[in-house]
Design an enzyme around this catalytic site. Structure first.
Site, PDB file in Angstrom:
ATOM      1  N   SER A  38      -1.317   8.054   2.287  1.00 22.55           N
ATOM      2  CA  SER A  38      -2.221   6.960   2.600  1.00 22.55           C
ATOM      3  C   SER A  38      -2.740   6.324   1.296  1.00 22.55           C
ATOM      4  CB  SER A  38      -3.357   7.504   3.456  1.00 22.55           C
ATOM      5  OG  SER A  38      -3.981   6.508   4.169  1.00 22.55           O
ATOM      6  N   ASP A  42       3.700   4.588  12.389  1.00 22.93           N
ATOM      7  CA  ASP A  42       2.486   4.423  11.595  1.00 22.93           C
ATOM      8  C   ASP A  42       2.213   2.946  11.333  1.00 22.93           C
ATOM      9  OD1 ASP A  42       0.378   4.637   9.858  1.00 22.93           O
ATOM     10  OD2 ASP A  42       1.552   5.470   8.197  1.00 22.93           O
ATOM     11  N   HIS A  53       1.340   8.687  10.789  1.00 22.40           N
ATOM     12  CA  HIS A  53       0.801   8.596   9.427  1.00 22.40           C
ATOM     13  C   HIS A  53       1.030   9.880   8.619  1.00 22.40           C
ATOM     14  CE1 HIS A  53      -1.457   6.357   6.567  1.00 22.40           C
ATOM     15  NE2 HIS A  53      -2.529   7.093   6.588  1.00 22.40           N
TER      16      HIS A  53
END
Ligand SMILES: *[C@@H]1O[C@H](CO)[C@@H](O)[C@H](O)[C@H]1NC(C)=O
Ligand SMILES: *[C@@H]1O[C@H](CO)[C@@H](O)[C@H](O)[C@H]1NC(C)=O
Ligand SMILES: *[C@@H]1O[C@H](CO)[C@@H](O)[C@H](O)[C@H]1NC(C)=O
Ligand SMILES: *[C@@H]1O[C@H](CO)[C@@H](O)[C@H](O)[C@H]1NC(C)=O
Ligand SMILES: *[C@@H]1O[C@H](CO)[C@@H](O)[C@H](O)[C@H]1NC(C)=O
Length: 494
Positions: free
Chosen positions: A177, A428, A453
């Site tokens: 991320s 994602d 994710h």
């Protein structure tokens, strides 16, 4: 309303990218341990350490320091031919990221690796000014990605200088991320310190106009569309149903009761209610994992499929639709059966530092998002930088600098760099702003079907789709190549 967290909470493949179809197709010679259950029964064991960092790496008049927390695990580390895997911490408690990055623990033995998890400044315990850290823009002034990367560089120099045997070893940056963006940028800015980076679910192109602003919510919508009949249509219809019901006092009371809300709704709360719901659907898209897990919330396996079971009928009355929507929300907020009521001010784990991220979104991390209600299941929403900027100024006393990240890190012009793996999962929503095609032989994309994710950074489990398992093996293969290159080149040095 200020900068509500909607779409600001990060966490964050196809075609020409390395799409992996079956496990047997690649890398049969490599293997990773497969955990029988997704959550390790035995807690990971590490030491918690602190390193004194300068508050400001980019000036000479400020000599203040703070303690950065980091975790170290060296059970499998070998002084001879070993490596250092360095997690570039993102916007939250580093222990929480450590708990959710089983991949590093799974590969440690094979790579003879020391594991380091470095906390990002202004998050977890690494607060530069204690209680005053978020007080005002003067105290927040040192919360930037550049300062965070400099912290990582200083920490690595410290480790190499103090741990006998570490000095001559290759370091690999790993993150997911925002942490994945940091891993990639760390390799770009400090190639002499890390030999390569695994940037998982890193939306480095979610800035300016590098990615269409509607892409993110389109992917969220697609996840719901694919997970059950009429699922995205039901959600699409819910916004107007709420509008109609909220016109009267009795409708507002009915909504409060039906949605089991903690506090009574007023008509002024309706925008917040809708943002809270939208954010819930976004979060589900991020954590649509194949097994029961507890990342943002405790959730069942494939939670969107479970949610969609309640949303199969979209052609129903407003009240039936909203009752169904409640059942769906209740999966996200009450899977454990512990919730007393649903609180429209809360969507995710408190392990995330929402204050710090709100400030970062209002300064460097300016990510344009929009919806049109046609290609997605949301109400139309235009990206309005001026409005956003004013809200940021109200909340933090600073204005966003939307060009800075691309100026600093190159935007799409990054082909001069080397040794970065960009991995993304097709489920994602952040994959839309990610790198999904190889840029060069050493800037490679790993696009993972059926993955949400940074699923690839989680521990190997028997429930993982085979594409996820083989993606992890491919990532290990690339990392081993960098390590071999490092040791081969080291031999030539005097
Ligand atoms: C990390 O995992 C351990 C062991 O399961 C648990 O006790 C701890 O609360 C977790 N910490 C965070 C911050 O998630
Ligand atoms: C929706 O339901 C109504 C009444 O039950 C029915 O008349 C109508 O044809 C339905 N519409 C669709 C698109 O199924
Ligand atoms: C959460 O689930 C439990 C068990 O099913 C139930 O008793 C409780 O009312 C639910 N909470 C909410 C807010 O609906
Ligand atoms: C709802 O969440 C907010 C923000 O975390 C908190 O301040 C408030 O006390 C919560 N309300 C209830 C009833 O739990
Ligand atoms: C990248 O290169 C293109 C073409 O030369 C240029 O238009 C663009 O401004 C560059 N972007 C950055 C962030 O330097």
């Amino acid at each position: 309303m200020g900068c509500r967290a909607l779409l600001l909470l990060p966490f964050l493949s196809l075609g020409a990218a390395t799409t992996i179809r079956s496990r047997s197709e690649t890398l049969s010679s490599l293997s990773l341990p497969t955990n029988p259950t997704p959550d390790p029964a035995v807690a990971y064991s590490y030491s918690v350490l602190y390193f004194e960092q300068k508050v400001d790496h980019f000036g000479f008049s400020d000599s203040r320091t703070f303690k950065q927390r980091y975790l170290k695990a060296d059970k499998h580390w070998k002084r001879d031919g070993g490596s250092i895997l360095f997690y570039t911490g993102n916007e939250g408690d580093i222990v929480w990221f450590c708990n959710n990055t089983g991949f590093m623990w799974d590969v440690a033995e094979d790579m003879k690796a020391m594991l380091i998890f470095a906390e990002h400044r202004y998050y977890g315990e690494s607060l530069p000014f204690g209680e005053d850290t978020f007080k005002d823009s003067q105290h927040l002034n040192f919360l930037t990605s550049e300062q965070a990367l400099a912290d990582f560089a200083e920490l690595i120099r410290h480790l190499k200088g103090t741990i006998p045997g570490a000095e001559g070893q290759p370091v690999i940056a790993i993150g997911g991320s925002y942490g994945g963006m940091l891993a990639a940028w760390f390799r770009m800015k400090y190639p002499h310190i890390v030999v390569g980076a695994l940037a998982a679910s890193a939306p480095i192109w979610q800035f300016e106009d590098l990615t269409p602003c509607g892409m993110f919510m389109k992917i969220v919508t697609e996840d719901f569309r694919k997970s059950g009949p009429h699922c995205s249509e039901s959600i699409h219809g819910s916004w107007n149903a709420i509008n109609r019901l909220s016109r009267t006092e009795s409708g507002l009371n009915w909504l409060t009761e039906t949605l089991h809300l903690c506090s009574p709704l007023t008509s002024g709360d309706i925008p917040n209610l809708k943002e809270w719901m939208a954010e819930t659907w976004v979060n589900l898209a991020m954590v649509d994992y194949p097994y029961e897990a507890n990342f943002l919330q405790p959730l069942p396996a494939w939670p969107i499929k479970v949610v969609c079971q309640y949303l199969e009928n979209s052609n129903v009355s407003d009240t039936v639709l909203l009752q169904n929507i409640f059942q769906a929300l209740n999966i996200y907020y009450n899977y454990s059966g512990q919730a007393k009521c649903l609180n429209i001010s809360q969507t995710a784990t408190s392990r995330l530092g929402s204050m710090g991220w709100s400030y970062q979104s209002c300064t460097e991390m300016v990510m344009p998002f929009c919806t049109n209600g046609v290609d997605d299941m949301f109400e139309p929403y235009l990206w309005d930088l001026e409005k956003f900027s004013n809200e940021c100024f109200q909340q933090w006393g600073v204005k966003p600098q939307p060009h800075w990240i691309t100026t600093l890190y190159g935007g799409k012009n990054i082909s001069s760099h080397t040794n970065i793996i960009f991995s993304n999962g097709d489920l994602d929503p952040w994959s839309g702003g990610g790198v999904n095609k190889d840029i060069s032989d050493t800037l490679v994309a790993v696009y993972i079907p059926q993955a949400a994710h940074h699923l690839d950074l989680r521990a190997n489990t028997a429930f993982d789709p085979s594409a996820v398992l083989s993606s992890r093996l491919l990532e290990v293969k690339y990392m081993k190549t960098w390590i071999e290159d490092f040791y081969r080149n080291a031999k030539w040095q005097p």
